[in-house]
Design a protein around this motif. Structure first.
Motif, PDB file in Angstrom:
ATOM      1  N   PHE A   1      -1.596   2.403  -4.841  1.00  0.00           N
ATOM      2  CA  PHE A   1      -1.854   3.712  -4.610  1.00  0.00           C
ATOM      3  C   PHE A   1      -3.175   4.140  -4.083  1.00  0.00           C
ATOM      4  O   PHE A   1      -4.236   4.686  -4.969  1.00  0.00           O
ATOM      5  CB  PHE A   1      -1.104   4.735  -5.444  1.00  0.00           C
ATOM      6  CG  PHE A   1       0.236   4.725  -5.743  1.00  0.00           C
ATOM      7  CD1 PHE A   1       1.211   5.797  -5.153  1.00  0.00           C
ATOM      8  CD2 PHE A   1       0.869   3.605  -6.336  1.00  0.00           C
ATOM      9  CE1 PHE A   1       2.470   5.606  -5.403  1.00  0.00           C
ATOM     10  CE2 PHE A   1       2.354   3.602  -6.496  1.00  0.00           C
ATOM     11  CZ  PHE A   1       3.014   4.495  -6.110  1.00  0.00           C
TER      12      PHE A   1
ATOM     13  N   ALA B   1       6.970   5.719  -9.187  1.00  0.00           N
ATOM     14  CA  ALA B   1       6.556   4.190  -8.551  1.00  0.00           C
ATOM     15  C   ALA B   1       7.956   3.489  -8.500  1.00  0.00           C
ATOM     16  O   ALA B   1       8.684   3.566  -9.496  1.00  0.00           O
ATOM     17  CB  ALA B   1       5.480   3.574  -9.032  1.00  0.00           C
TER      18      ALA B   1
ATOM     19  N   TYR C   1       0.758  -1.240   0.167  1.00  0.00           N
ATOM     20  CA  TYR C   1       0.114   0.027  -0.011  1.00  0.00           C
ATOM     21  C   TYR C   1       0.621   1.106  -0.044  1.00  0.00           C
ATOM     22  O   TYR C   1       1.661   1.263   0.644  1.00  0.00           O
ATOM     23  CB  TYR C   1      -0.991   0.007   1.223  1.00  0.00           C
ATOM     24  CG  TYR C   1      -1.663  -1.230   1.481  1.00  0.00           C
ATOM     25  CD1 TYR C   1      -2.473  -1.613   0.497  1.00  0.00           C
ATOM     26  CD2 TYR C   1      -1.624  -1.924   2.785  1.00  0.00           C
ATOM     27  CE1 TYR C   1      -3.259  -3.046   0.820  1.00  0.00           C
ATOM     28  CE2 TYR C   1      -2.264  -2.931   2.887  1.00  0.00           C
ATOM     29  CZ  TYR C   1      -3.031  -3.622   2.213  1.00  0.00           C
ATOM     30  OH  TYR C   1      -3.680  -4.757   2.291  1.00  0.00           O
ATOM     31  N   LYS C   2       0.599   2.270  -0.952  1.00  0.00           N
ATOM     32  CA  LYS C   2       1.206   3.504  -0.847  1.00  0.00           C
ATOM     33  C   LYS C   2       0.132   4.674  -0.788  1.00  0.00           C
ATOM     34  O   LYS C   2      -0.955   4.565  -1.220  1.00  0.00           O
ATOM     35  CB  LYS C   2       1.795   3.862  -2.272  1.00  0.00           C
ATOM     36  CG  LYS C   2       3.169   2.586  -2.476  1.00  0.00           C
ATOM     37  CD  LYS C   2       4.379   2.737  -1.493  1.00  0.00           C
ATOM     38  CE  LYS C   2       5.177   1.652  -1.924  1.00  0.00           C
ATOM     39  NZ  LYS C   2       6.310   1.786  -0.586  1.00  0.00           N
ATOM     40  N   THR C   3       0.547   5.567   0.136  1.00  0.00           N
ATOM     41  CA  THR C   3      -0.393   6.562   0.555  1.00  0.00           C
ATOM     42  C   THR C   3       0.010   7.969  -0.186  1.00  0.00           C
ATOM     43  O   THR C   3      -0.370   9.106   0.053  1.00  0.00           O
ATOM     44  CB  THR C   3      -0.401   7.101   1.907  1.00  0.00           C
ATOM     45  OG1 THR C   3       0.598   7.216   2.553  1.00  0.00           O
ATOM     46  CG2 THR C   3      -1.085   5.706   2.539  1.00  0.00           C
TER      47      THR C   3
ATOM     48  N   ASP D   1      -4.243   4.301  -8.139  1.00  0.00           N
ATOM     49  CA  ASP D   1      -3.515   3.699  -9.179  1.00  0.00           C
ATOM     50  C   ASP D   1      -2.946   2.295  -8.777  1.00  0.00           C
ATOM     51  O   ASP D   1      -2.828   2.110  -7.406  1.00  0.00           O
ATOM     52  CB  ASP D   1      -2.581   4.556  -9.901  1.00  0.00           C
ATOM     53  CG  ASP D   1      -2.117   3.998 -10.875  1.00  0.00           C
ATOM     54  OD1 ASP D   1      -2.380   3.306 -11.758  1.00  0.00           O
ATOM     55  OD2 ASP D   1      -0.881   4.871 -11.426  1.00  0.00           O
TER      56      ASP D   1
ATOM     57  N   LYS E   1       0.310  10.702  -3.151  1.00  0.00           N
ATOM     58  CA  LYS E   1      -0.607  11.443  -4.037  1.00  0.00           C
ATOM     59  C   LYS E   1      -0.362  11.130  -5.460  1.00  0.00           C
ATOM     60  O   LYS E   1      -1.209  11.512  -6.207  1.00  0.00           O
ATOM     61  CB  LYS E   1      -0.598  12.790  -4.021  1.00  0.00           C
ATOM     62  CG  LYS E   1      -1.088  13.276  -2.323  1.00  0.00           C
ATOM     63  CD  LYS E   1      -1.325  14.772  -2.044  1.00  0.00           C
ATOM     64  CE  LYS E   1      -1.578  15.054  -0.573  1.00  0.00           C
ATOM     65  NZ  LYS E   1      -1.798  16.717  -0.587  1.00  0.00           N
ATOM     66  N   SER E   2       0.741  10.622  -5.860  1.00  0.00           N
ATOM     67  CA  SER E   2       1.131  10.347  -7.301  1.00  0.00           C
ATOM     68  C   SER E   2       1.822   9.031  -7.211  1.00  0.00           C
ATOM     69  O   SER E   2       2.546   8.490  -6.526  1.00  0.00           O
ATOM     70  CB  SER E   2       1.779  11.467  -8.085  1.00  0.00           C
ATOM     71  OG  SER E   2       2.251  11.212  -9.186  1.00  0.00           O
ATOM     72  N   SER E   3       1.552   8.426  -8.579  1.00  0.00           N
ATOM     73  CA  SER E   3       2.213   7.225  -8.662  1.00  0.00           C
ATOM     74  C   SER E   3       3.535   7.296  -9.815  1.00  0.00           C
ATOM     75  O   SER E   3       4.200   6.484 -10.436  1.00  0.00           O
ATOM     76  CB  SER E   3       1.382   6.140  -9.390  1.00  0.00           C
ATOM     77  OG  SER E   3       0.852   6.308 -10.308  1.00  0.00           O
TER      78      SER E   3
END
Length: 241
Positions: free
Chosen positions: A176, A148, A139-141, A181, A143-145
């Motif tokens: 994300f 990545a 999981y990533k919080t 995403d 605001k943009s991927s």
């Protein structure tokens, strides 16, 4: 299955003579960014990164996700935006392992996270085992991927292959949850030797610094505004490398 590099095989034969240390994706990434920063934060431990609002927020989201997948605990309204993707993950067939702690010894055998001979440690946000296949989600919080980085998924997949030898393929992804995403990456068990080459090269450099006790500063993007080592000659300077 691709064999491990011969250099690593030779190192294993004399592993008991080497300096004992442990590493993780984040600690190795820190060393690559700046050996001096690594030394101050992970060896000497006289410098710490202050907690940030973003870090605390990320921990809260991870806890909500773990409780929902593992126990079915309702997701708090403030984290309602993660409900839809997590419902899909929870419905996926297979055995769910949440915040699963993985360890490997120096000779790449599976071991416990806190075992005396643990060499590498990692925690997977979610693993779903499905016969000879595993699904891995981180999981990533952010605001943009846009930036990545799937290298951590590769490392966790390598550990999954060791802990669950029946798994022949890992279908992984960075979820994300704010940006809505999903960045995918697949890994094959028969390519482990190739995957390991990069990590073993990097850990060899870390080990050499430990053995020689040499920790040269490396100017990088964090020097100007984001480095906690305030007494470094590069701190506060706009240097990039």
């Amino acid at each position: 299955m691709t064999a491990l590099p011969q250099s690593h095989q030779r190192e294993n034969m004399s592993a008991d003579k080497k300096t004992k240390y442990t590493w993780s994706y984040s600690s190795l990434d820190l060393f690559k960014q700046c050996p001096q920063k690594y030394y101050r934060m992970r060896v000497k431990k006289d410098v710490v990164d202050p907690p940030t609002e973003h870090l605390n927020y990320g921990l809260e989201v991870h806890k909500s996700a773990e409780d929902f997948i593992k126990h079915g605990t309702p997701i708090p309204e403030k984290h309602a935006f993660i409900r839809e993707p997590l419902e899909l993950l929870r419905k996926r067939n297979g055995k769910h392992l949440c915040e699963y702690k993985l360890g490997l010894t120096r000779d790449l055998r599976p071991c416990g996270f806190f075992d005396e001979d643990v060499w590498w440690r990692g925690i997977a946000d979610l693993i779903t085992l499905q016969n000879d296949k595993a699904y891995l989600v981180d999981y990533k919080t952010g605001k943009s991927s846009k930036y990545a980085d799937t290298k951590q998924l590769e490392l966790l997949s390598l550990a999954i292959f060791k802990h669950f030898p029946e798994v022949k393929k890992v279908k992984a992804g960075l979820l994300f949850v704010v940006a809505h995403d999903f960045v995918k990456a697949d890994f094959e068990a028969d390519q482990q030797g190739i995957y390991w080459m990069r990590w073993l090269d990097d850990t060899a450099r870390l080990e050499k610094s430990i053995e020689l006790d040499v920790w040269n500063p490396r100017p990088n993007f964090s020097c100007k505004n984001w480095c906690a080592v305030k007494d470094c000659t590069h701190n506060g300077k706009g240097v990039y490398r």
